[in-house]
Each structure stands twice: as C-alpha cells, then as structure tokens.
Design a protein around this motif. Structure first.
Motif, short mmCIF file in Angstrom:
data_model
loop_
_atom_site.label_atom_id
_atom_site.label_comp_id
_atom_site.label_asym_id
_atom_site.label_seq_id
_atom_site.Cartn_x
_atom_site.Cartn_y
_atom_site.Cartn_z
N ALA A 178 0.70 -1.39 -0.08
CA ALA A 178 0.19 -0.03 -0.20
C ALA A 178 0.87 0.99 0.21
O ALA A 178 0.27 2.36 -0.34
CB ALA A 178 -0.93 0.05 1.25
N GLY A 179 2.18 1.03 0.23
CA GLY A 179 3.16 2.43 0.28
C GLY A 179 4.31 1.59 -0.37
O GLY A 179 5.11 1.21 0.57
N ASP A 180 4.78 1.62 -1.53
CA ASP A 180 5.77 0.71 -2.05
C ASP A 180 6.81 1.74 -2.35
O ASP A 180 7.91 1.43 -2.12
CB ASP A 180 5.06 -0.13 -3.37
CG ASP A 180 6.37 -0.83 -3.97
OD1 ASP A 180 6.94 -1.63 -3.21
OD2 ASP A 180 6.78 -0.31 -5.50
N ARG A 181 6.68 2.84 -3.34
CA ARG A 181 7.70 3.79 -3.56
C ARG A 181 7.77 5.17 -2.79
O ARG A 181 6.05 5.53 -2.66
CB ARG A 181 7.55 4.07 -5.07
CG ARG A 181 7.98 2.86 -5.90
CD ARG A 181 9.45 2.42 -5.77
NE ARG A 181 9.34 1.28 -4.90
CZ ARG A 181 10.63 0.50 -4.85
NH1 ARG A 181 11.71 0.75 -5.25
NH2 ARG A 181 10.66 -0.35 -3.94
N PHE A 182 8.44 5.49 -2.43
CA PHE A 182 8.63 6.99 -1.82
C PHE A 182 9.44 7.77 -2.64
O PHE A 182 10.85 7.90 -2.74
CB PHE A 182 9.19 6.86 -0.21
CG PHE A 182 8.39 5.77 0.51
CD1 PHE A 182 7.66 6.55 1.44
CD2 PHE A 182 8.33 4.40 0.17
CE1 PHE A 182 7.04 5.85 2.29
CE2 PHE A 182 7.51 3.75 1.29
CZ PHE A 182 6.87 4.34 2.23
N VAL A 183 8.84 8.86 -3.24
CA VAL A 183 9.61 9.70 -4.10
C VAL A 183 9.58 11.40 -3.60
O VAL A 183 8.33 11.64 -3.62
CB VAL A 183 8.93 9.71 -5.64
CG1 VAL A 183 9.80 10.54 -6.57
CG2 VAL A 183 8.88 8.38 -6.06
N ASN A 184 10.63 11.92 -3.32
CA ASN A 184 10.70 13.13 -2.89
C ASN A 184 10.43 14.19 -4.07
O ASN A 184 11.05 13.88 -5.03
CB ASN A 184 12.18 13.40 -2.15
CG ASN A 184 12.23 12.63 -0.97
OD1 ASN A 184 11.32 12.19 -0.20
ND2 ASN A 184 13.51 12.38 -0.74
N VAL A 185 9.51 15.07 -3.79
CA VAL A 185 9.43 15.99 -4.97
C VAL A 185 9.06 17.43 -4.32
O VAL A 185 9.01 17.58 -3.21
CB VAL A 185 8.00 15.89 -5.67
CG1 VAL A 185 7.91 14.08 -6.53
CG2 VAL A 185 6.71 15.84 -4.82
N SER A 186 9.33 18.44 -5.32
CA SER A 186 9.07 19.81 -4.67
C SER A 186 7.73 20.19 -5.41
O SER A 186 7.75 20.32 -6.76
CB SER A 186 10.17 20.67 -5.08
OG SER A 186 11.40 20.20 -4.51
N LEU A 187 6.83 20.60 -4.62
CA LEU A 187 5.66 21.23 -5.19
C LEU A 187 5.74 22.79 -5.41
O LEU A 187 6.51 23.41 -4.63
CB LEU A 187 4.30 20.96 -4.24
CG LEU A 187 4.01 19.61 -4.11
CD1 LEU A 187 2.72 19.78 -3.30
CD2 LEU A 187 3.62 18.76 -5.36
N LYS A 188 5.38 23.20 -6.62
CA LYS A 188 5.33 24.79 -6.72
C LYS A 188 3.98 25.23 -6.10
O LYS A 188 3.21 24.60 -5.89
CB LYS A 188 5.51 25.22 -8.26
CG LYS A 188 4.59 24.71 -9.00
CD LYS A 188 4.53 24.87 -10.64
CE LYS A 188 3.33 24.33 -11.25
NZ LYS A 188 3.55 24.77 -12.96
N GLU A 189 4.13 26.58 -5.83
CA GLU A 189 3.12 27.10 -5.34
C GLU A 189 1.88 27.18 -6.41
O GLU A 189 2.20 27.57 -7.53
CB GLU A 189 3.30 28.69 -5.03
CG GLU A 189 2.24 29.27 -4.25
CD GLU A 189 2.53 31.02 -3.79
OE1 GLU A 189 1.66 31.70 -3.50
OE2 GLU A 189 3.72 31.07 -3.73
N GLY A 190 0.59 26.89 -6.05
CA GLY A 190 -0.33 26.85 -6.94
C GLY A 190 -0.80 25.48 -7.54
O GLY A 190 -0.51 24.48 -7.01
N GLU A 191 -1.06 25.42 -8.95
CA GLU A 191 -1.47 24.31 -9.48
C GLU A 191 -0.28 23.36 -9.98
O GLU A 191 0.87 23.96 -10.64
CB GLU A 191 -2.20 24.68 -10.84
CG GLU A 191 -2.88 23.28 -11.35
CD GLU A 191 -4.26 22.80 -10.64
OE1 GLU A 191 -4.78 22.13 -11.46
OE2 GLU A 191 -4.52 23.58 -9.83
N ASN A 192 -0.29 22.03 -9.40
CA ASN A 192 0.67 21.16 -10.11
C ASN A 192 -0.22 19.96 -10.57
O ASN A 192 -1.38 19.61 -10.29
CB ASN A 192 1.38 20.24 -8.75
CG ASN A 192 2.30 21.57 -8.06
OD1 ASN A 192 3.60 21.49 -8.30
ND2 ASN A 192 1.75 22.30 -7.17
N THR A 193 0.67 19.09 -11.42
CA THR A 193 -0.12 18.13 -12.37
C THR A 193 0.49 16.61 -11.99
O THR A 193 1.54 16.64 -12.42
CB THR A 193 -0.56 18.43 -13.72
OG1 THR A 193 -1.08 19.95 -13.97
CG2 THR A 193 -1.29 17.34 -14.61
#
Length: 596
Positions: free
Chosen positions: A171-186
C-alpha cells in the motif's frame, strides 16, 4: 485493515455500483476535477482519491502480450506527450471517442478493473490525472503503489517507472521526494494491468517528508534489501532517504562488511554493497542506518536450495513423537513449498517477494533446529484429533506470566496455513510482532480453518493453541486477548461471545457486525459477551465494511451498559502505514496493567 476483502457477490455488486462512474459521453474538462489541497503547514498524509481517467486503451491480445503494452505510447497518435496533459488535449481525446471520466473514490486504492465495462481482455493502459494545489512551494514525498506496471510524472517530469509488480500489498511501495510549486501542480500516472485484469490498482498519497520517512521505516523494516538471497553483492532500497549506511553482521554479531551512500536517490538505482563473494554460505543480518534509525533484515548468502536440502535431512534424522517434531515437519513443509515455487523471471518484484519469504521461513527453521526461534510455525491437535498449524511469536522464552494475543484472520481461501498467502504477509506479521514485543505480548496467528472456516472449528482451534502454548511457555491463563479486522473482527466478536470468560479484552477494526449467517451476527450476540472490555475503530470512508456496522453495534452495546469503547477515524479500508495496529496493543497494555 490494510487488506481489502470481498465476501459475497452481493457486496461486490453494491460496491461496484457505488464506487464506479460509467463514462456518460458528457464532455469532461480538466477543471471539473477537484484539486487536492496541500496546505502551507499541512503535517498529515493526504490520500489522492479524485482522478481524471483517460482510457483504457485497446490492443490485440492475439498479437501482443498485455504486459508489453505498457511500452506503447497510446497518446502519441493524438499528438499528446505522455506525462503532460491540458484542457485542449482532454477535449481532443473526447472528440476522437476516447473515454474520459472522473473517479471519486472513498478509498485511495483505485481499482481500475471496476471502471471497465466491455471488451475487458482487449484493454491494457489507463492514464490518470490529479490536480494538486499547494498553498506554497514546499518539499513533500509521494507515496505510491501500483500493479502491474506504472509510471508517474509531476508537472511533465518523469519521476519513477515500476514494472512487473503483481499487487499492492504494501500500500506504500515507492517513496519519491518532490518539490511542489506554489499553486497548480499536475500529477500524471500511466498504469498497465499485465496479464491479470483484476490486478489493476493504484494507491497514491502526498506526505510531509518526516511522515513519509516514518512510514518507510515501518513498511520496509525487514524488507529493504532488493533481493535477500545474495551472491557477490547486495542492493538496498532506502525510499525517501538520500543518505545511509549498510552493514553486514555475522552470527556472532560481528560486522564483516559495510558501505555508505550520500545523495543517492535509490528510487532510480539501488545502493550496491559489493565484494561479498568471499562470504561463507549461510544467514547474515543486514542493517540499514537512516536518519539515526536502524532497520534489520535477514539475508542468505549462497545456494539456498542446498540449505533447504540440508535442513530437510536434519529434520528427517529427528525421530520423535513430540509436538516439537511436528513443528519442525511443518516448518520444512513451508520451506519446501516456497523452494518449489517457480516465481517469475520477468518480475523482479515477484522474485523479491518470493525470496524474502524463502529467507524468512528458512531462517525460522534454522533457529527452530537450534531451539531459539522467536517467530515460528507450531502445530496443535484439537479435541477431535485434527492437526493444525499456527504462527507463534514470542519476545523471550525466559519471561513469566506472559499475556497472549490471538489474531483472527479475515476470509481466507486456502486449505493450509503452510501454503496460504496469509503466511506470506510478512509486512504485517513482522510489524505486529514488533508492536507486540514493544508492549510485552506474545502473539498467535491462527488460521481459522481457512476456506473451511466455522465458528465451532475456530473455537476448538483456539482452545488447542492455548493449551499447546501453556504447556511450554509461561502464558498467563487470565491474560488472553483477541483481535481481528473486518471479517476477522466479526469472527473475533463471535469467539468472544462463545467463551467470554477466556478473554481479558477484544479489539476489532472495521468489523462486520450486522451479518454473518449461521456462525453468528455479532450485534445479536452482544448479551453473550459479558463485561469484557471491547474497543472498536472504524474508518469513516470505509467502502468494504460500511461504518454503520460499528455505529449500530456500539449503540446496542450502550443500551446494555456494556464496556464497549468506539472511535471513528478518518480514512477508508486501506492503511498506507503498516503500524495501524499500535492502538490495539496500547489498549491491551492498559487492560493488562489494570488501567481502564
């Protein structure tokens, strides 16, 4: 609560009707998809349950292996690049007759099989889109699991690709660090079903880095080695951690190899500890140190089949009618069963899963032969002389007056504990055993006769298991506890009603209490449960065991002034973190120590 079961065709039909949205032919805009809101200071997991779905796309099963269709770029023929989609692209696809529809699920486990309504065997790839609105630019971790193959993009950048994964058992297999930008992300996902049309799932959540690291340590404790049967090198997956140290310890707890990594994303490439060719054949302990915490996993170096043959010969030389001889026979049968399974050379994930089970139960047998196993298979004979097998875990054989927890399984479809997937559920087994050890409990995982379950048979099994354990361990007769989830919760309550004086307390999660047939409907058995403390928790969005089960049970218990405690929690039938039973052992610990 981490596993999803379906118990009867009627329930399956109801869930399908409630959770699936048949494409209507209406035009869907990307702006119709509700965004996932990530607050500026959000410190909890946010499960993604709303998606815009594109597809599924067709292929010719007579000409193409469905597993290989993952590599087809279905969107390219419409001038759309994989990983990126906008309003114009969505309009173009719909004009070309491609199904585009919204998924609004009560659970983060999206089961795409439920959204395919015709020509199922000709469908292979789905594309899913989620909008993530972040109130500020911030670093988070995506926790992802899928089957059979999937790829993930964020804002057009490819993050990860996983191939050949049979199921979503973690149920939690991969852990990927990301940077969200302010506002909309797809967030964009491509998912392929492989050969199994029913194994076509996706789970995805956004988590703060600290919480993602905690969940990784829980879910991957005992499972961070990419393949635990090693030859000349060892590979490690470290999830959200970019820095760590790996050590190999021998049976005398002496370090014989080590290595460190710094700034390495092991989602892209596992960390490799090499130069292990000279290690003698046998079991070793791998230790992964990350963020000041240590994870441990047993590994095997060398020819594992040779170990199995030697172990079988050692057990064959033991001539005894003692119960322990029966335990060894069961352990050998388990190891031989795993050793004979063919696996899948095209799936590294399936190889890892199988080899982890081989090493775990092989090491259990190895320790049983030395009479120092902590987790092992044990046997019993009930009053009708029926032979059965259960899993027993003890923190230490030296303690006295040990409280025991009986774990009742949900609906199983096998005939034997030795060969059932239930015995392969090592993530949950090891996590619950560790929690039990922290709070001073021993644990018995019973089989409840598998697909031949009945309340009466289970009662005889529990009696025989307790008798066996009390004859050899310092199990306290007045400190027996029972627990179960979902259908296992119903069964635990039925057993409590059958012999209330046996148990000190009962905890059930998302139990089915309003049905049960001839084996018993828990809400109708309340008056037979005596004054035994009961704790119930239930997720408000549970779509497998509806929350009305617990609300009605609790209401009826209040009318009878029974010691039942009830807590509604946020979430569905799926738990991304495997330590969701911590509250169970905390409650049992309070009861065991005399607290209310």
């Amino acid at each position: 609560m981490n596993l999803v079961f379906r118990y009867m065709p009627g329930i399956f039909l109801i869930l399908t009707l409630c959770c699936c949205s048949r494409p209507t032919g209406e035009t869907i805009a990307l702006s119709d998809l509700p965004p996932v809101i990530v607050g500026a200071e959000s410190d909890s997991i946010i499960e993604i349950k709303n998606w815009l779905a594109i597809g599924p796309f067709e292929f010719n099963p007579l000409l193409t292996d469905p597993k290989k269709t993952f590599f087809r770029k279905d969107l390219k023929r419409y001038g759309i690049t994989e990983g990126s989609v906008n309003e114009e692209a969505i309009k173009k696809l719909q004009k070309k007759g491609i199904d585009v529809f919204l998924i609004d699920s009560p659970s983060p486990q999206i089961k795409l099989f439920e959204y395919v309504f015709e020509k199922l065997k000709k469908k292979s790839n789905f594309y899913l889109v989620s909008r993530i609105h972040s109130e500020k630019a911030r670093n988070v971790t995506l926790i992802i699991d899928g089957s059979y193959s999937y790829a993930v993009w964020l804002n057009g950048d490819k993050l990860i690709e996983v191939k050949g994964k049979y199921n979503t058992n973690k149920a939690g297999d991969r852990f990927v660090n990301v940077s969200l930008k302010e506002g909309e992300n797809t967030l964009f996902v491509k998912i392929n079903r492989g050969s199994n049309v029913r194994s076509w799932d996706l789970i995805c959540a956004v988590a703060p880095r600290g919480e993602a690291e905690r969940i990784f340590r829980v879910n991957y404790s005992g499972d961070f080695v990419v393949n635990p049967i090693i030859t000349g090198s060892l590979e490690v997956y470290a999830g959200p951690y970019m820095n760590g140290k790996v050590e190999i310890m021998d049976g005398a707890n002496q370090m014989i190899a080590c290595g460190s990594f710094d700034g390495q994303n092991t989602n892209d490439q596992p960390f490799i500890l090499s130069s292990l060719q000279k290690l003698e054949e046998g079991f070793y302990k791998a230790i992964l140190t990350i963020g000041g915490e240590k994870l441990e996993e047993t590994i095997y170096k060398g020819d594992y089949r040779k170990f199995v043959n030697n172990a079988e010969a050692s057990v064959a030389e033991i001539s005894s009618d003692s119960p322990y001889s029966g335990d060894l026979t069961a352990a050998v049968q388990r190891v031989a069963f795993l050793n004979d399974k063919p696996g899948d050379p095209d799936s590294s994930n399936e190889t890892r899963f199988l080899n982890r089970n081989r090493v775990f139960w092989g090491y259990a047998l190895y320790r049983m032969l030395h009479k120092n196993a902590l987790t092992q298979l044990m046997t019993y004979t009930d009053e009708n002389n029926n032979l059965g097998v259960f899993i027993f875990h003890t923190g230490s054989k030296q303690r006295q007056n040990i409280p025991l927890v009986i774990i009742v399984p949900s609906a199983l479809q096998g005939n034997s504990m030795i060969e059932d997937w239930y015995t392969s559920n090592l993530d949950q087994i090891e996590t619950d055993n560790a929690l039990a050890g922290q709070y001073g409990f021993d644990v018995a995982w019973i089989y409840a006769e598998g697909k031949n379950y009945s309340a009466n048979k289970t009662e005889k099994e529990i009696t025989a298991v307790i008798n066996r354990l009390q004859s050899e361990y310092a199990i306290a007769g007045q400190k027996i506890f029972i627990m179960g989830d979902c259908e296992g919760g119903r069964r635990a309550l039925v057993q409590l009603a059958a012999t209330p004086n046996r148990y000190a307390a009962c905890v059930v999660s998302s139990p089915i209490t309003l049905s049960g047939g001839i084996d018993g409907v828990p809400v109708d058995l309340l008056s037979q449960m005596g004054d035994i403390p009961i704790l119930i928790t239930h997720g408000t969005d549970d779509n497998v065991s509806p929350i009305e089960n617990s609300r009605r049970f609790y209401a009826e218990a209040q009318k009878l002034n029974m010691p039942v405690k009830y807590a509604e929690i946020q979430g569905s039938h799926v738990c991304i973190s495997k330590d969701s039973h911590r509250f169970v052992f905390e409650f049992f610990s309070r009861i065991e120590s005399g607290q209310k």
